[in-house]
Write a protein that holds these residues in place. Structure first.
Motif, PDB file in Angstrom:
ATOM      1  N   ALA A 266       0.853  -1.187   0.000  1.00  0.00           N
ATOM      2  CA  ALA A 266       0.000   0.000   0.000  1.00  0.00           C
ATOM      3  C   ALA A 266       0.890   1.237   0.000  1.00  0.00           C
ATOM      4  O   ALA A 266       2.078   1.182   0.336  1.00  0.00           O
ATOM      5  CB  ALA A 266      -0.917  -0.010   1.215  1.00  0.00           C
ATOM      6  N   ALA A 267       0.311   2.371  -0.387  1.00  0.00           N
ATOM      7  CA  ALA A 267       1.085   3.604  -0.528  1.00  0.00           C
ATOM      8  C   ALA A 267       0.833   4.542   0.644  1.00  0.00           C
ATOM      9  O   ALA A 267      -0.260   4.577   1.224  1.00  0.00           O
ATOM     10  CB  ALA A 267       0.722   4.299  -1.836  1.00  0.00           C
ATOM     11  N   SER A 268       1.845   5.317   0.967  1.00  0.00           N
ATOM     12  CA  SER A 268       1.737   6.300   2.047  1.00  0.00           C
ATOM     13  C   SER A 268       1.954   7.718   1.528  1.00  0.00           C
ATOM     14  O   SER A 268       2.271   8.621   2.293  1.00  0.00           O
ATOM     15  CB  SER A 268       2.753   5.986   3.150  1.00  0.00           C
ATOM     16  OG  SER A 268       4.070   5.954   2.614  1.00  0.00           O
ATOM     17  N   VAL A 269       1.777   7.929   0.230  1.00  0.00           N
ATOM     18  CA  VAL A 269       1.962   9.251  -0.374  1.00  0.00           C
ATOM     19  C   VAL A 269       0.600   9.896  -0.621  1.00  0.00           C
ATOM     20  O   VAL A 269      -0.429   9.230  -0.681  1.00  0.00           O
ATOM     21  CB  VAL A 269       2.733   9.151  -1.704  1.00  0.00           C
ATOM     22  CG1 VAL A 269       4.104   8.541  -1.477  1.00  0.00           C
ATOM     23  CG2 VAL A 269       1.948   8.324  -2.725  1.00  0.00           C
ATOM     24  N   LEU A 270       0.609  11.210  -0.774  1.00  0.00           N
ATOM     25  CA  LEU A 270      -0.633  11.921  -1.077  1.00  0.00           C
ATOM     26  C   LEU A 270      -1.104  11.580  -2.483  1.00  0.00           C
ATOM     27  O   LEU A 270      -0.328  11.611  -3.433  1.00  0.00           O
ATOM     28  CB  LEU A 270      -0.414  13.434  -0.984  1.00  0.00           C
ATOM     29  CG  LEU A 270      -0.473  14.086   0.396  1.00  0.00           C
ATOM     30  CD1 LEU A 270      -0.151  15.575   0.266  1.00  0.00           C
ATOM     31  CD2 LEU A 270      -1.824  13.889   1.051  1.00  0.00           C
ATOM     32  N   PRO A 271      -2.383  11.275  -2.652  1.00  0.00           N
ATOM     33  CA  PRO A 271      -2.929  11.039  -3.990  1.00  0.00           C
ATOM     34  C   PRO A 271      -2.852  12.313  -4.834  1.00  0.00           C
ATOM     35  O   PRO A 271      -2.742  13.422  -4.309  1.00  0.00           O
ATOM     36  CB  PRO A 271      -4.383  10.649  -3.713  1.00  0.00           C
ATOM     37  CG  PRO A 271      -4.412  10.238  -2.277  1.00  0.00           C
ATOM     38  CD  PRO A 271      -3.379  11.057  -1.596  1.00  0.00           C
ATOM     39  N   ALA A 272      -2.929  12.141  -6.140  1.00  0.00           N
ATOM     40  CA  ALA A 272      -2.852  13.282  -7.050  1.00  0.00           C
ATOM     41  C   ALA A 272      -3.958  14.289  -6.766  1.00  0.00           C
ATOM     42  O   ALA A 272      -3.756  15.497  -6.906  1.00  0.00           O
ATOM     43  CB  ALA A 272      -2.930  12.796  -8.494  1.00  0.00           C
ATOM     44  N   ALA A 273      -5.134  13.822  -6.343  1.00  0.00           N
ATOM     45  CA  ALA A 273      -6.247  14.727  -6.072  1.00  0.00           C
ATOM     46  C   ALA A 273      -5.946  15.670  -4.919  1.00  0.00           C
ATOM     47  O   ALA A 273      -6.540  16.747  -4.821  1.00  0.00           O
ATOM     48  CB  ALA A 273      -7.515  13.934  -5.766  1.00  0.00           C
TER      49      ALA A 273
END
Length: 447
Positions: free
Chosen positions: A207-214
């Motif tokens: 899973a990712a822990s970065v901010l989504p593009a939105a």
């Protein structure tokens, strides 16, 4: 490709929530929120069943009421109430998380994770990878996702799509794909890893822990508004919203853009509003139409509105439903030194909405420009005047409700959905493809 049973089991294990169980609301509290929601809609919207029909509208509330007979968490309550969103068929009307942006940031800061890809839903209802979450490049870009953690992607899209607000199924698909990580999290919970069947392979992906593009895409002025001269002397004006705190800065920007058109001797202008979700009409009236309008115009024809507190006109009282005609015409400025009399094309797409639809209606109906792109996403008879202060007293969820309905300037109601004059497909992997296709089209040929 068949997924081995042990991997499906692993996928199921990955779905175990990462955090402690949230607080739950009693059936009485949930029923109170449902009643509050209905009263908020019917005290604000002039035609609550405008796009659903009265029978479907009533049934949606009955179904929700039947599912609120046991204690539920906030997310569970949202899933029940949000099931009404597709029934409303209006991106200006729905039950939403008022704080989903800040809640997502807090989730990530606390160590939570999200689905690791930006995705798209193609014309065949297939879920495809566009990029890594946040917009970074991914070697899996373009691949179809057939299965996530043991669930077929078709089922996931069906279940999540049943919670999304928007004018049409096509519109709701576009909103879902841009917030897929949010809807997945709120419906299935947070997980540490994902087992995917993608491109004929079974993949284990963290899973990712970065901010989504939105969220990462809260853009600067320079990213939101752009102008350049393309080869061949064609101007490309990109306006990704009709809202900015400093409107004069936008007006100064468009003045420079039309100065650039004049100085370049350009005969063709492309105005890109494919990602424009709306804002204030005065921004396009003052910032764009003052330079291209050659006849008096208006942004609508007939309207119906609900009179709200603080908005009553002469002879009106709060609660009235008032119908009328738009009789305020804007005069053109053909003698303006920056008036542009060449060909104008407005690029529309799946995110063109609200005031951007009114802009598109206006230039199309008055002959100021030809619309280009994909249609069928949004209604041309737009709702508006969205009221966002309706917060449910217990769960804190928000009901967004419009206060008026506006017909397009011509008064025509068919076609009901935005229809470009020149239909050209957009490419989600190459935003410049539509520009190239238009410039190759006979309609854009210079004399």
């Amino acid at each position: 490709m068949k997924i081995p049973a042990f991997l499906l089991a692993l996928g199921a294990l990955c779905c175990v929530p990462l955090h402690a169980a949230p607080a739950r609301f009693t059936p009485a509290q949930l029923q109170q929120d449902l009643q509050f929601m209905r009263e908020a809609i019917e005290s604000t919207h002039p035609e609550p069943a405008l796009r659903s029909g009265q029978q479907a509208y009533e049934q949606a509330f009955e179904v929700a009421r039947s599912k609120l007979g046991q204690p539920l968490s906030r997310d569970e309550a949202w899933r029940v109430l949000a099931a009404m969103n597709p029934v409303f068929n209006d991106a200006h009307l729905g039950v939403v998380f008022p704080d989903w942006r800040s809640e997502t940031r807090e989730h990530l800061q606390a160590g939570g994770k999200l689905f690791p890809f930006e995705v798209m839903i193609d014309g065949q209802q297939r879920l495809r990878i566009v990029a890594a979450l946040g917009g970074g490049s991914s070697a899996l870009a373009g691949r179809e996702i057939a299965n996530i953690n043991g669930l077929p992607a078709a089922r996931i899209l069906r279940e999540l799509g049943a919670l999304v607000h928007g004018d049409t199924p096509a519109f709701r698909n576009k909103l879902l794909e841009r917030r897929f990580w949010l809807y997945y999290w709120k419906n299935y919970g947070a997980t540490e890893r994902f087992t995917l069947q993608a491109g004929g392979q079974v993949l284990e992906v963290p899973a990712a822990s970065v901010l989504p593009a939105a969220l990462a895409g809260e853009k600067s002025f320079e990213q939101t508004f752009q102008f350049r001269i393309l080869p061949g002397g064609v101007g490309l004006l990109t306006v990704n919203q009709f809202a900015w705190p400093d409107k004069q800065r936008f007006y100064d920007f468009t003045e420079r853009a039309f100065t650039g058109l004049r100085d370049a001797g350009a005969q063709t202008l492309l105005i890109d509003v494919r990602e424009n979700g709306g804002g204030d009409d005065d921004m396009w009236k003052t910032g764009i139409l003052r330079y291209i309008a050659d006849k008096p115009y208006r942004n609508g024809s007939s309207y119906v509105k609900k009179v709200l507190e603080g908005r009553a006109g002469p002879g009106e009282k709060v609660g009235d439903i008032v119908s009328g005609n738009v009789d305020s015409w804007v005069q053109p400025e053909p003698a303006h030194p920056l008036h542009f009399s060449g060909k104008v094309f407005v690029l529309v797409g799946d995110l063109t909405y609200s005031s951007a639809i009114l802009f598109s209606n206006t230039v199309q109906d008055h002959g100021f420009a030809r619309l280009v792109g994909a249609g069928g996403y949004a209604y041309v008879r737009q709702t508006g005047g969205t009221q966002k202060q309706h917060v449910l007293p217990n769960t804190g969820l928000e009901v967004v409700v419009p206060r008026f309905v506006l017909d397009r300037p011509s008064g025509k109601r068919e076609p009901a959905l935005l229809q470009p004059d020149i239909v050209l497909a957009d490419d989600p992997f190459d935003r410049n493809a539509l520009v190239r296709a238009l410039l190759a089209h006979p309609a854009a040929a210079t004399n």
